[in-house]
Design an enzyme around this catalytic site. Sequence first.
Site, mmCIF file in Angstrom:
data_model
loop_
_atom_site.group_PDB
_atom_site.id
_atom_site.type_symbol
_atom_site.label_atom_id
_atom_site.label_comp_id
_atom_site.label_asym_id
_atom_site.label_seq_id
_atom_site.Cartn_x
_atom_site.Cartn_y
_atom_site.Cartn_z
ATOM 1 N N ASP A 1 37.056 73.938 57.319
ATOM 2 C CA ASP A 1 37.291 75.343 57.608
ATOM 3 C C ASP A 1 38.472 75.899 56.805
ATOM 4 O O ASP A 1 39.521 75.247 56.729
ATOM 5 C CB ASP A 1 37.601 75.439 59.118
ATOM 6 C CG ASP A 1 37.459 76.833 59.672
ATOM 7 O OD1 ASP A 1 36.345 77.377 59.607
ATOM 8 O OD2 ASP A 1 38.453 77.385 60.185
ATOM 9 N N ASP B 1 32.603 69.691 61.563
ATOM 10 C CA ASP B 1 33.427 70.825 61.161
ATOM 11 C C ASP B 1 34.875 70.442 61.428
ATOM 12 O O ASP B 1 35.226 70.033 62.536
ATOM 13 C CB ASP B 1 33.042 72.051 62.011
ATOM 14 C CG ASP B 1 33.147 73.337 61.242
ATOM 15 O OD1 ASP B 1 34.164 73.517 60.550
ATOM 16 O OD2 ASP B 1 32.231 74.169 61.353
#
Length: 545
Positions: free
Chosen positions: A198, A97
């Site tokens: 993100d 991530d």
Amino acid sequence: MMTWWKEAVVYQIYPRSFQDSNGDGIGDIPGIIQRLDYLQTLGVDVIWLSPVYASPNDDNGYDISDYEAIHPEFGTMEDMEQLIDEAKERGIRIVMDLVVNHTSDEHAWFQSAKSNIDSPYRDYYIWRDPVNGKAPNELRSAFSGSAWKYEPQTNQYYLHLFSKKQPDLNWENEQMRKDIYQMMNRWLDKGIGGFRMDVIDLLGKDADNQITGNGPRLHEFLKEMRRETFEHYDVMTVGESWVVTPETAPLFADESSKELNMMFQFEHLMLDEQPNTSKWQLKSLDLPEFKQVFNKWQTQLPETTWNSLFWNNHDTPRIVSRFGDDQTFSVESAKMLAILLHMMKGTPYIYQGEEIGMTNYPIQQIDQAQDIESLNLYEEKLAEGWTEAEIMETINAKGRDNARTPMQWTAGQNGGFTDGEPWMTVNPNTSEINVQAAVNDEQSVFYTYQKLIHLRKEHPIIVKGTFKLLLKDHPHIFAYEREFEGETWLVTANFSPETIRCSLAETSTPNIPMIANYDRSEYDLNELTLAPYEAFVVKVESNEN
Ligand code: TEU
Ligand code: CA
């Protein structure tokens, strides 16, 4: 270009809640390593690992204070490298991530920038003078309140589109971009499988004009990022966006745009809210509208733009509680949702626990909430005059904690998640819904997911076929066809707790299911009687033949 990610199935791990290995009540990397065999049995190709970097955990790791250190709660860099290697041995890639819209306010860059206007890092963030003694403009934080925070030491405000402890990075600053790219390359050199990015559409923001998503320089930055980093590696990249549309998705994810491999978009998950309000203003799902959104994403993207498929992540409620029935038909509806989604075109993502039909876990009082979004919302809505009951209703329906209760491995103490005190209460229904029970029961939701993954590997039609929506106005049936090289598959789902009769096609031959959630040996498409949440997939003979 390598396109293995089109055939892949991704499994998302929220590490804090996956598996604790040392009894401190917090999931960790050694815990994930212990469970790799399970993931291999399920059959997934990729793990998207939610953040494990150093973080003060204001937003559970989405506030990163050091991109190149592992949070000690999760383990060490050696553990991380071991995870990458052991996953690789099982044919599983680790996608990290990547949170580069903002850092933590405890990141060394911000620490230096915060008090010193002359710091070389000052311009890594977005600072503005007060306007008439107030915030520069009306921009709001996703977690309630103004997106600007005043810093008395330097008499300026900084921008935070999320929590106050998540200052936004200034992507206009070239040195900052270079530092980020170097950091990404060091991760790529460790052999990771790519990045989940993100809130990627926010990077090009123009704060002064209150433009957040899809700002003027966004695509310039993403093209540069690709050139400077992942273009040189065989990895996958997926950009998260709450605002992307079928019209804008190709800008990010078309082969010709030279940015990302696919987008992770939420339009289908925004239909149980009042239009143009927020996810907190609840509305019941209208199936024709829901089908229309899928139809759009399935048919309007260019052939060269890839998409993702998902029901759940760490920010959304559990799908069986949301669009299924987590009481009477929990197994049937969980399987129906799985079949419906995995037969579409795109890369499927499974969020931890979805494959065993984990459900929401409602709370009674706000002090049981963990998530900053819910805690801030509570204060905001109280001030706006909502009643306590109204606020709790919407938090229980939509709050992010629903997805974050610990993974349910066994029927035992704390669901086998930890030997200690879990950081978050385990849903008591772990007595029935757990991995051990699922793996021991051939009829469980787990085996539907496993079979869907196998079917994808065996039948190119699932990856490559065209999509055609059927019965578009039907209020309860979601049906579509896939077609590839003269072969047609029909996917039919009863999206309701009622028995529904309908007719789908005229065929003479009995249709034997490729996969289904009820035990039927064949389907008569002329005269279908579908049980509650029944779903099946059959090959159909083309009418023209
Ligand atoms: O989410 C992006 C995002 O926009 C969400 O915060 C969204 O507004 C919210 O979840 C809707 O309820 C990503 C991460 O997935 C999320 O966990 C982070 O909190 C957020 O970015 C900030 O990094
Ligand atoms: Ca632990």
